[in-house]
Enzyme design. Structure first.
Site, PDB file in Angstrom:
ATOM      1  N   ARG A 103       0.831  -1.210   0.000  1.00 56.03           N
ATOM      2  CA  ARG A 103       0.000   0.000   0.000  1.00 56.03           C
ATOM      3  C   ARG A 103       0.861   1.253   0.000  1.00 56.03           C
ATOM      4  O   ARG A 103       0.496   2.274  -0.577  1.00 56.03           O
ATOM      5  CB  ARG A 103      -0.876   0.032   1.256  1.00 56.03           C
ATOM      6  N   ASP A 127      -7.589  -4.194   2.492  1.00 56.05           N
ATOM      7  CA  ASP A 127      -6.752  -5.198   3.141  1.00 56.05           C
ATOM      8  C   ASP A 127      -7.372  -5.613   4.465  1.00 56.05           C
ATOM      9  O   ASP A 127      -8.505  -5.241   4.782  1.00 56.05           O
ATOM     10  CB  ASP A 127      -5.300  -4.727   3.298  1.00 56.05           C
ATOM     11  N   ASP A 315       0.252  -0.269  15.488  1.00 55.13           N
ATOM     12  CA  ASP A 315       1.111  -1.395  15.091  1.00 55.13           C
ATOM     13  C   ASP A 315       1.579  -2.214  16.292  1.00 55.13           C
ATOM     14  O   ASP A 315       2.040  -3.342  16.128  1.00 55.13           O
ATOM     15  CB  ASP A 315       2.329  -0.893  14.311  1.00 55.13           C
TER      16      ASP A 315
HETATM   17  N1  EPU Z   1      -7.224   7.217   6.106  1.00 51.66           N
HETATM   18  C1  EPU Z   1      -8.283   7.648   5.353  1.00 51.66           C
HETATM   19  N2  EPU Z   1      -8.014   8.357   4.204  1.00 51.66           N
HETATM   20  C2  EPU Z   1      -6.742   8.627   3.806  1.00 51.66           C
HETATM   21  C3  EPU Z   1      -5.658   8.170   4.591  1.00 51.66           C
HETATM   22  C4  EPU Z   1      -5.946   7.454   5.747  1.00 51.66           C
HETATM   23  O1  EPU Z   1      -9.440   7.419   5.671  1.00 51.66           O
HETATM   24  O2  EPU Z   1      -6.561   9.295   2.769  1.00 51.66           O
HETATM   25  C5  EPU Z   1      -7.504   6.466   7.341  1.00 51.66           C
HETATM   26  C6  EPU Z   1      -7.032   5.026   7.216  1.00 51.66           C
HETATM   27  O3  EPU Z   1      -8.005   4.234   6.548  1.00 51.66           O
HETATM   28  C7  EPU Z   1      -6.811   4.633   8.639  1.00 51.66           C
HETATM   29  C8  EPU Z   1      -6.296   5.917   9.294  1.00 51.66           C
HETATM   30  O4  EPU Z   1      -6.718   6.977   8.403  1.00 51.66           O
HETATM   31  O5  EPU Z   1      -8.023   4.280   9.239  1.00 51.66           O
HETATM   32  C9  EPU Z   1      -4.792   5.966   9.500  1.00 51.66           C
HETATM   33  O6  EPU Z   1      -4.114   5.882   8.275  1.00 51.66           O
HETATM   34  P1  EPU Z   1      -2.689   6.547   8.000  1.00 51.66           P
HETATM   35  O7  EPU Z   1      -2.782   7.242   6.677  1.00 51.66           O
HETATM   36  O8  EPU Z   1      -2.222   7.311   9.170  1.00 51.66           O
HETATM   37  O9  EPU Z   1      -1.786   5.240   7.854  1.00 51.66           O
HETATM   38  P2  EPU Z   1      -0.885   4.802   6.649  1.00 51.66           P
HETATM   39  O10 EPU Z   1      -0.034   5.923   6.184  1.00 51.66           O
HETATM   40  O11 EPU Z   1      -1.719   4.071   5.632  1.00 51.66           O
HETATM   41  C10 EPU Z   1       1.080   4.085   8.224  1.00 51.66           C
HETATM   42  C11 EPU Z   1       1.920   2.865   8.421  1.00 51.66           C
HETATM   43  C12 EPU Z   1       1.114   1.769   9.090  1.00 51.66           C
HETATM   44  C13 EPU Z   1       0.572   2.300  10.405  1.00 51.66           C
HETATM   45  C14 EPU Z   1      -0.230   3.588  10.172  1.00 51.66           C
HETATM   46  C15 EPU Z   1      -0.709   4.239  11.442  1.00 51.66           C
HETATM   47  C16 EPU Z   1       3.415   2.984   6.530  1.00 51.66           C
HETATM   48  C17 EPU Z   1       3.910   2.328   5.295  1.00 51.66           C
HETATM   49  N3  EPU Z   1       2.406   2.386   7.132  1.00 51.66           N
HETATM   50  O12 EPU Z   1       0.020   3.692   7.356  1.00 51.66           O
HETATM   51  O13 EPU Z   1       2.031   0.703   9.348  1.00 51.66           O
HETATM   52  O14 EPU Z   1      -0.249   1.323  10.985  1.00 51.66           O
HETATM   53  O15 EPU Z   1       0.602   4.548   9.475  1.00 51.66           O
HETATM   54  O16 EPU Z   1       0.356   4.528  12.272  1.00 51.66           O
HETATM   55  O17 EPU Z   1       3.966   3.982   6.960  1.00 51.66           O
HETATM   56  C18 EPU Z   1       2.771  -1.532   9.488  1.00 51.66           C
HETATM   57  O18 EPU Z   1       3.921  -1.102   9.545  1.00 51.66           O
HETATM   58  O19 EPU Z   1       2.490  -2.759   9.685  1.00 51.66           O
HETATM   59  C19 EPU Z   1       1.673  -0.615   9.186  1.00 51.66           C
HETATM   60  C20 EPU Z   1       0.474  -1.022   8.822  1.00 51.66           C
END
Ligand code: EPU
Length: 430
Positions: A103, A127, A315
Site C-alpha cells: 500500500r 486489506d 502497530d
Molecule cells: N485514512 C483515510 N483516508 C486517507 C488516509 C488514511 O481514511 O486518505 C484512514 C485510514 O483508513 C486509517 C487511518 O486513516 O483508518 C490511519 O491511516 P494513516 O494514513 O495514518 O496510515 P498509513 O499511512 O496508511 C502508516 C503505516 C502503518 C501504520 C499507520 C498508522 C506505513 C507504510 N504504514 O500507514 O504501518 O499502521 O501509518 O500509524 O507507513 C505496518 O507497519 O504494519 C503498518 C500497517
C-alpha cells in the site's frame, strides 16, 4: 479440493515456537520500514544518485525497489545500504501487480507530481485492516494544485503548477502528510499542513528533504510549514531506528521474561509504549546503546487505546493483546485508527486466550498459560504477535504464512533465537 503445489510449499514455510525464557543478550534494531519506504519514494524528486543507510533487509523494501525499477530507476542493495539512481526521465507509473503488494507504494504520488508533474498509480484496494482509502492524500494534493481522476483502477494525477496553500488534514494521516510534504517541497510559495501526523518517520523524511535542499519546518509537530524551492539535489541519509521492531522485542521479553538491550532503539520515540509496558511489569530505561529492559514475574493487565503518535501505536496493538492474554487481570483494548484490526484474535483464542471483541474493543482476561497450536499470520504485526505469544505457550506453536512477517522484520527468528528463544523457521525443502 485438490491442494496445489503452492499450497504445499506454503504449508512447509512456517515458524515453530516453544515456551522460552528468560531472554538475555543484545539485539540490533534496524532502520524503520515505514521511514525507508518513503525515503525511497522521495528519491523520485530529482535526478542523481542517493544513498540510504540503515535499510532493513525486508520484503516491503524489496517491493518498493521493484516499484522504482518499473519506472526506470536503478536500485541496488548491499549490507543495509541502498543506492538509488534516478535518471533524468522516469516512467511515472506504478502497476497494480506491485501496489496491491505494498500500500505504501502510493507514496510515489507526491514526489512524481513534484518531480515531473504527472503520475498514474494503481489503487491498492482493501486489506485486512478494513478500508484504507487515500481521499486525504488526494484532498491535500488538490489543495496545492494537483488534479485527479480515477480510471481503470488507477489514480491519474497531474500538476501543471504546484502552489503553496494551507492544507488542513481531516485526520493526522501518516501517508497523506508525507505525500503533501513531498509535493509541497517543489511548490511555488508556502504550504502549511495543519493536523499533520507527528510520527518520527515524518521527521526523518523532512530531514531527508531538507538535506536535499528543501525547506520544511515543524515536522514532528502538528503544523508543518513547507517553503517551496526550485531545486533539489540527491543526498546520503541514515534512516531512523524502527520503533515497532524494538516494541516487538520488548513484547517478547514481556512474554518470556529476562533482561535484554535493544541496540540502536530510540527511547524518545517510544515513551508512551514504555510507560504502558512499565504499568504491565516490563521495566525499560534509556541506555547509551539504546534501550535496556527487564521483566520478571507475571505481567499485569492494563487498558490500551491506540492513537496517532505520540499515542500508543496501532502497530503495537497485536503485541499488547498477546501480552494481555497471559497477564494478571482484565485489560480493555480500543482500536481508534483502523476499522478492522483484530483478525489475529481468533488465532490467540485457538491458543487458549480469553478474548472477546466488540467493534473497536477487545476485552482480554489473562489466563495462566497459553497452549501451542497451529495459527496463521494475517499481516506483519499479527504474525509477529503470534510468534511472541508462542513464547508463553505450552507445547508447539506453528505460525503459518510467515511471509507476512518477512515484509517488515529482518531475520526475526534469528534475532529471537540469539536472545535464547526457542524459535525456528522451517522453510520448504528443509
Ligand atoms: N485514512 C483515510 N483516508 C486517507 C488516509 C488514511 O481514511 O486518505 C484512514 C485510514 O483508513 C486509517 C487511518 O486513516 O483508518 C490511519 O491511516 P494513516 O494514513 O495514518 O496510515 P498509513 O499511512 O496508511 C502508516 C503505516 C502503518 C501504520 C499507520 C498508522 C506505513 C507504510 N504504514 O500507514 O504501518 O499502521 O501509518 O500509524 O507507513 C505496518 O507497519 O504494519 C503498518 C500497517
Amino acid at each position: 479440493m485438490e491442494r496445489s503445489r503452492r499450497d504445499d510449499i506454503d504449508a512447509q514455510d512456517r515458524i515453530e515456537v516453544r515456551a522460552s525464557g528468560p531472554l538475555e543478550g543484545t539485539v540490533a534494531i534496524g532502520g524503520a520500514k515505514n521511514s525507508v519506504l518513503k525515503l525511497m519514494a522521495a528519491c523520485l524528486l530529482t535526478e542523481g544518485t542517493f544513498v540510504i543507510r540503515n535499510v532493513p533487509d525486508i520484503e516491503d523494501v524489496a517491493v518498493m525497489g521493484e516499484v522504482l525499477r518499473s519506472m526506470g530507476v536503478s536500485v541496488s542493495r548491499s549490507d543495509h545500504v541502498l543506492t538509488i539512481n534516478r535518471p533524468e526521465s522516469v516512467t511515472p507509473e506504478a502497476p497494480y501487480a506491485l501496489t496491491e503488494q505494498l500500500r505504501a507504494s502510493t507514496a510515489v504520488l507526491g514526489p512524481l507530481l513534484a518531480g515531473i508533474g504527472h503520475a498514474r498509480v494503481a489503487l491498492p484496494g482493501g486489506d485486512d485492516f478494513g478500508p484504507r482509502p487515500i481521499d486525504m492524500h488526494v484532498a491535500g494534493l488538490e489543495a496545492i494544485g494537483c488534479q485527479f481522476e480515477v480510471s481503470g483502477g488507477d489514480v491519474i494525477a497531474t500538476a501543471d503548477n504546484l502552489v503553496g496553500n494551507p492544507v488542513l488534514l481531516e485526520y493526522p494521516s501518516v501517508g497523506a502528510t508525507e505525500n503533501v510534504m513531498m509535493a509541497a517541497v517543489r511548490a511555488k510559495g508556502t504550504t502549511v499542513i495543519d493536523n499533520a501526523a507527528r510520527e518520527p518517520e515524518i521527521a526523518d523524511l523532512a530531514g531527508f528533504l531538507n538535506h536535499m535542499g528543501g525547506q520544511v519546518a515543524g515536522a514532528g509537530t502538528s503544523t508543518i510549514v513547507v517553503e517551496g524551492v526550485e531545486e533539489l539535489h540527491p543526498v546520503e541519509h541514515t534512516a531512523v531506528s524502527d520503533r515497532i521492531e524494538a516494541a516487538t522485542f520488548l513484547a517478547a521479553l514481556g512474554m518470556a521474561g529476562g533482561e535484554i538491550t535493544l541496540v540502536g532503539a530510540r527511547p524518545d520515540h517510544m515513551a508512551m509504549l514504555c510507560r504502558k509496558l512499565g504499568d504491565m511489569g516490563v521495566r525499560t530505561s534509556a541506555d547509551p546503546d539504546g534501550i535496556w529492559a527487564m521483566c520478571s514475574g507475571r505481567l499485569r493487565s492494563a487498558d490500551v487505546s491506540t492513537l496517532p503518535y505520540p499515542g500508543l501505536p496501532t502497530d503495537c496493538k497485536p503485541l499488547l493483546v498477546a501480552m494481555l492474554s497471559v497477564a494478571e487481570g482484565v485489560g480493555i483494548v480500543t482500536e481508534n485508527l483502523f476499522s478492522g484490526r483484530f483478525r489475529y484474535v481468533d488465532e490467540l483464542v485457538r491458543m487458549g486466550a480469553d478474548i472477546r471483541t466488540e467493534g473497536h474493543h477487545a476485552v482480554i482476561r489473562g489466563v495462566d498459560r497459553l497452549s501451542g497450536a497451529p495459527v496463521r499470520a494475517s499481516d506483519i504485526r499479527a504474525g509477529a504477535a503470534l510468534v511472541v505469544a508462542g513464547l508463553a505457550a505450552d507445547g508447539v506453536t506453528l505460525v503459518s504464512d510467515p511471509h507476512h512477517i518477512d515484509r517488515g522484520y529482518e531475520d526475526f527468528t534469528g534475532k529471537l533465537s540469539a536472545l535464547g528463544a526457542d524459535v525456528r523457521r522451517e522453510r520448504p525443502g528443509g
